[in-house]
Design an enzyme around this catalytic site. Structure first.
Site, PDB file in Angstrom:
ATOM      1  N   ALA A  73       0.511 -12.294 -11.906  1.00 31.08           N
ATOM      2  CA  ALA A  73      -0.904 -12.076 -11.604  1.00 31.08           C
ATOM      3  C   ALA A  73      -1.082 -10.690 -11.030  1.00 31.08           C
ATOM      4  CB  ALA A  73      -1.388 -13.111 -10.594  1.00 31.08           C
ATOM      5  N   GLU A 132      -3.616  -8.161  -8.369  1.00 27.66           N
ATOM      6  CA  GLU A 132      -4.533  -8.206  -7.236  1.00 27.66           C
ATOM      7  C   GLU A 132      -5.742  -7.269  -7.327  1.00 27.66           C
ATOM      8  OE1 GLU A 132      -1.329  -6.918  -7.093  1.00 27.66           O
ATOM      9  OE2 GLU A 132      -1.268  -5.147  -5.811  1.00 27.66           O
ATOM     10  N   ASN A 133      -6.199  -6.880  -8.525  1.00 24.50           N
ATOM     11  CA  ASN A 133      -7.341  -5.973  -8.654  1.00 24.50           C
ATOM     12  C   ASN A 133      -8.448  -6.339  -7.660  1.00 24.50           C
ATOM     13  OD1 ASN A 133      -6.095  -5.125 -11.223  1.00 24.50           O
ATOM     14  ND2 ASN A 133      -6.717  -7.190 -11.853  1.00 24.50           N
ATOM     15  N   GLU A 156      -1.849 -12.932  -4.210  1.00 21.28           N
ATOM     16  CA  GLU A 156      -2.827 -11.956  -4.718  1.00 21.28           C
ATOM     17  C   GLU A 156      -3.970 -11.781  -3.731  1.00 21.28           C
ATOM     18  OE1 GLU A 156      -1.608 -10.347  -7.068  1.00 21.28           O
ATOM     19  OE2 GLU A 156      -0.117 -11.858  -7.636  1.00 21.28           O
ATOM     20  N   GLU A 166       4.375  -4.948  -1.529  1.00 21.28           N
ATOM     21  CA  GLU A 166       4.961  -6.162  -2.111  1.00 21.28           C
ATOM     22  C   GLU A 166       5.846  -6.928  -1.126  1.00 21.28           C
ATOM     23  OE1 GLU A 166       3.620  -7.372  -4.440  1.00 21.28           O
ATOM     24  OE2 GLU A 166       2.714  -5.707  -5.551  1.00 21.28           O
TER      25      GLU A 166
HETATM   26  N1  0A1 Z   1       1.067  -6.351  -8.124  1.00 22.64           N
HETATM   27  C1  0A1 Z   1       1.296  -7.553  -8.833  1.00 22.64           C
HETATM   28  C2  0A1 Z   1       2.411  -7.480  -9.797  1.00 22.64           C
HETATM   29  C3  0A1 Z   1       2.154  -6.822 -11.094  1.00 22.64           C
HETATM   30  C4  0A1 Z   1       2.798  -5.661 -11.397  1.00 22.64           C
HETATM   31  C5  0A1 Z   1       2.669  -5.090 -12.636  1.00 22.64           C
HETATM   32  C6  0A1 Z   1       1.862  -5.729 -13.550  1.00 22.64           C
HETATM   33  O1  0A1 Z   1       1.687  -5.244 -14.812  1.00 22.64           O
HETATM   34  C7  0A1 Z   1       2.640  -4.614 -15.445  1.00 22.64           C
HETATM   35  C8  0A1 Z   1       1.197  -6.870 -13.250  1.00 22.64           C
HETATM   36  C9  0A1 Z   1       1.347  -7.415 -12.015  1.00 22.64           C
HETATM   37  C10 0A1 Z   1       1.738  -8.601  -7.832  1.00 22.64           C
HETATM   38  O2  0A1 Z   1       2.549  -8.305  -6.964  1.00 22.64           O
HETATM   39  O3  0A1 Z   1       1.289  -9.718  -7.909  1.00 22.64           O
HETATM   40 ZN    ZN Z   2       2.250  -8.476  -5.142  1.00 16.10          ZN
END
Ligand code: 0A1
Ligand code: ZN
Length: 886
Positions: free
Chosen positions: A268, A270-271, A304, A326
């Protein structure tokens, strides 16, 4: 070796420079169409006063450029320079408006980065560097701007059109098209941009925040999934409340939206205000989702949502700081799951994952610190080290400064850095400033890769009643770092007397014994002795309670010591851990007996322990199920050099069958009892624990090779009103040969072929079958209409599961598994480099196998490496794997 068209460039943390140009406002206008989307981007740009360069360089990939205007003046082709990755405009003013028009083709986008077409949906994925596939932009997290997004499209085909922030305006055109405008008042980096359009069902709810603001909650899914939103919505409300209570964090927009999409590279995203989820990580109904799915959904929805503060309000200065958001957010989601379910079960699951995956990464060719020093492709660094070890590192800070100090520290961090893009060092400094605890040496956890090994020596002086504990630490070399400095390791410890009671803990030089049964020692030197006084009898130490640090413990403990801890430790994690160590000792003993051709037998001490675990099944069924789970073949392989795949498999099967036969009566009785207690499915820790123990018993019963048990398993499948019980039965059947198994698989597919999430489970159970013809079956499944190489979930369900979680078949002696993976990676790389590169991870521990297997894997790796036009993603991993073998 043939490399990609141009050898990909390595980026170094040491080269970080501030951006030369900053953006205040972004206005994006989308004319949506799957084949041909037009993007007009208007940026208000100003020069960063802290830097020198006057050239404005923007990132952009796979874009058709239509026009560039500065302050309304159309630039001629000779006024800018374009490469396949950048747009350079020289001699720009200090401040200007820049308008760029580009055309993109979402339907051709199989990489699923940028704007792409999934089913009948248009959606985006911009982290880490996907925004540059939408328009030219300084696509880096330290450029934060206020976004206003206008979307226009045909109303009938695209009734729902979403972007970040709050809905500002909307309208219709005369030609049947309509438009919406979204405004996000919070400055954000481009990686948090999102857009979704399609014909979707929406489930709505609301949440009143701690300051009394009402926030609209919306989950958008395909119409056929309208009945699968309740759990995610409930999880979202739980997460919002939990973050207010635990971290004092309140939500900050009028609406929070979640969208489920079928094609998604990760779990998923987190936009801001518009989370996009892999459908498998959000949709749930009792008939189609297992307890595990429910659990994962709750934790990912939490994860998220928590990013809204740890990631969005305070973001990363550069991608080397990825763990800033993260690691911290994983710790937050682990705490959330732990608070809402069982803390012990959560900790066991987290440590299991860390040990089986992150320790392997740390020991392999891709080892990197929590804050890497360089990368070729950032997508390769969304790793268990950044996420799970990152969470352990933040968790250790919490252990060192205490829960209260940690909260003070995070409050200061959020306040000090709100609206900024910062570093892991800024995070640590905020905790130090709030608590006055010096974390200088602790910072090495961010810069040194590798899993430290802590060795233990003890001495008890009866006459003086003194117990001394000598701990020493070393850390193996990793590809980029030969020498390591000592870490600051928090070691939580308790002492048990001969009856299993906790003993007082008084360190020499201290007046009083510690108030609790556990104390946290700070191991900071290469070797250190801790002396306890007033220890009335020889103690049994319980070390590293709750797994207080991500290290390997090198403590020589006899089987009887382990059995004693398994039975008596007040720390439930350590009780489980002692049991696991006992299992490992027994299994490694069986492997060496096999080699010596000695008759196999399960030691009595383990049998006794299992007996008492089963006697106690009532008290804590969740923990009992965990205590009964035998370490995985992959984990055992990592404890042996070279790993003997076949012997490990046989030893594990032998152990399971022996225990199954010995305790058939008990397994049967517990199974029966739990099965009779059946009531309508509900997701809660209690019911989940019971189902988990019931299905653990069933799996032992099936290992007893008694045809009656197969009937029992089939009956469970027939009676099941939930996917947990049904799938548990099906995966046990899939391990068998014969018409009953085939019939069960066929019937399952017939019943569930309309449901993508369930079909993925059907694919997975077959890819995991222990039967020796599984590779053949896997190849057949890849031709099945339910399978598409373009769908990451399908790829993970079949190729990923077979190669990572079916070691006995993937590591087949003839090398067929290796050749298969290489072939698939070559195909996948052309479609979706991120997914291809991730599948390559199945070769991570290739050097732990025997010489023949290593030679065959090397051949497979060379086959991949010799392909023309490899993506940077696959290039980086394959090159590092091969380099390790030189
Ligand atoms: N930031 C998101 C993880 C994520 C990373 C890259 C993506 O596309 C290539 C998609 C999601 C998380 O930590 O949930
Ligand atoms: Zn994350």
């Amino acid at each position: 070796m043939t490399s990609p068209v141009t050898t990909p460039k390595e980026t170094f943390l040491a080269d970080y420079k501030q951006p030369d140009f900053l953006i205040d406002n972004v206005n994006l206008h989308f004319d949506l169409d799957p084949q041909h989307t037009k993007v007009i981007s208007t940026l208000s740009v100003h020069k960063n006063p802290n830097t020198e360069t006057a050239d404005c360089v923007l990132d952009g990939e796979q874009l058709e450029l239509v026009s560039v205007k500065i302050n309304g003046r159309l630039l001629q082709g000779n006024e800018y320079l374009r490469t396949d990755k950048q747009l350079l405009i020289s001699a720009v003013p200090e401040q200007f408006d820049l308008e760029i028009v580009t055309i993109i083709h979402p339907d051709k986008n199989t990489a699923l980065e940028g704007l792409y077409y999934s089913g009948s949906l248009l959606c985006t994925q911009c982290e880490a560097e996907g925004f540059r596939r939408i328009t030219y932009y300084p696509d880096r997290p330290d450029v934060m701007a206020v976004f206003t997004v206008t979307i226009a499209a045909d109303k009938a085909a695209w009734p729902i059109m979403l972007a970040n922030g709050n809905l500002a305006e909307q309208g219709v055109f005369e030609d049947g098209r309509h438009w919406v405008r979204w405004h996000d008042p919070h400055p954000k980096p481009s990686y948090l941009f999102a857009l979704v359009a399609g014909d979707l069902y929406v489930q709505q709810d609301s949440f009143t925040t701690m300051s009394g603001r009402e926030v609209k909650l919306e989950i958008f899914v395909d119409h056929e999934n309208s009945h699968k939103c309740d759990h995610a919505l409930m999880s979202l409300k739980q997460a919002m409340l939990w973050d207010e209570k635990t971290y004092g964090r309140e939500y900050d927009l009028d609406v929070f939206m979640i969208v489920a999409v079928n094609d998604f590279n990760m779990g998923a995203m987190e936009n801001k205000g518009l989370n996009i989820f892999n459908a498998a990580c959000v949709l749930a109904s009792p008939e189609t989702a297992t307890d595990n799915d429910y659990y994962t959904i709750q934790s990912i929805v939490g994860h998220e949502y928590f990013h809204n503060w740890s990631g969005n309000r305070v973001t990363c200065r550069d991608w080397f700081q990825l763990s800033l958001k993260e690691g911290f957010t994983v710790l937050r989601d682990q705490q959330f799951s732990s608070d809402l379910n069982s803390a012990a079960v959560q900790r066991i699951a987290d440590v299991n994952q860390l040990r089986s995956m992150q320790f392997a990464e740390d020991a392999g060719p891709m080892a990197h610190p929590v804050r890497p020093a360089s990368f070729i492709e950032i997508s390769n660094f969304y790793t268990v080290t950044i996420y799970e070890k990152g969470a352990e590192v933040v968790g250790m800070i919490k252990t060192i400064v205490g829960a209260e100090g940690f909260r003070k520290g995070t409050d200061l961090y959020f306040k000090r850095h709100d609206g900024q893009a910062v570093t892991t060092d800024d995070f640590v400094t905020a905790i130090e400033d709030a608590t006055k605890v010096d974390l200088t040496q602790f910072r090495r956890w961010y810069s040194q890769a590798g899993t430290p090994v802590v060795a233990v020596k003890t001495h008890y002086d009866h006459a003086k009643e003194v117990f001394s504990l000598t701990l020493s630490q070393t850390c193996p070399a990793t590809p980029d770092q030969a020498e390591k400095q000592p870490f600051h390791i928090p070691v939580a410890l308790g002492l048990l007397d001969a009856d299993g009671n906790a003993m007082p803990l008084q360190l020499k030089g201290e007046n009083l014994a510690a108030l609790s049964n556990t104390i946290v020692l700070s191991l900071t030197e290469a070797e250190q002795t801790f002396t306890f006084v007033n220890v009335e009898s020889s103690p049994v130490p319980s070390l590293l309670r709750g797994f207080s640090a991500p290290v390997r413990l090198d403590a020589i403990r006899t089987s009887s010591e382990l059995a004693f801890l398994m039975a008596n430790d007040s720390d439930s994690f350590n009780r489980w851990d002692a049991g696991q160590q006992l299992f490992i000792n027994v299994l490694l003993g069986l492997v060496s007996a096999m080699k010596k051709d000695v008759e196999l037998a399960v030691p009595h001490i383990l049998v006794e322990q299992i007996e008492s675990v089963l006697e106690d099944a009532d008290t804590d069924p969740a923990l009992v199920a965990k205590m009964l789970s035998i370490p995985s073949e992959n984990y055992l392989a990592a404890q042996m050099q070279p790993a003997d795949v076949d012997a490990i498999h046989r030893a594990r099967e032998f152990l399971k069958t022996t225990l199954a036969k010995k305790f058939k009566k008990q397994f049967s009785a517990i199974y029966q009892y739990l099965n009779e207690q059946k009531k309508a499915y509900a997701f809660n820790a209690d019911d989940m624990a019971k189902r988990s123990l019931k299905n653990t018993c069933l799996s032992f019963l099936m290992a007893s090779n008694d045809p009656m048990q197969t009937q029992r398993c089939l009956k469970q499948m027939k009676d099941a009103d939930n996917m947990t019980d049904l799938l548990a039965g099906l995966s046990l059947m899939a391990d068998q040969k014969g018409p009953e198994a085939e019939h069960a698989l066929r019937a399952f597919y017939e019943q569930w072929q309309h449901d993508r999430q369930v079909v993925d489970k059907w694919l997975t159970v077959q890819a995991l079958s222990k039967q020796s013809d599984t590779l053949l079956r896997v190849k057949g499944l890849m031709k099945h209409p339910a399978f598409s190489m373009k769908n990451p979930n399908n790829v993970r369900a079949v190729i990923g599961q077979f190669c990572r979680n079916n070691p006995i078949n993937f590591h087949a002696k003839d090398g067929s598994g290796y050749a298969f993976l290489a072939e698939q990676i070559i195909v996948l790389d052309k479609l979706n480099p991120q997914v291809a590169s991730r599948q390559l991870g199945a070769f991570n521990s290739w050097q732990q196998y025997d010489a023949d297997r290593q030679a065959m894997i090397k051949k497979a790796l060379n086959n991949i490496a010799s392909q023309k036009g490899l993506s940077p993603d696959v290039y980086e991993v394959v090159t590092k794997y091969l380099a390790a073998g030189e």
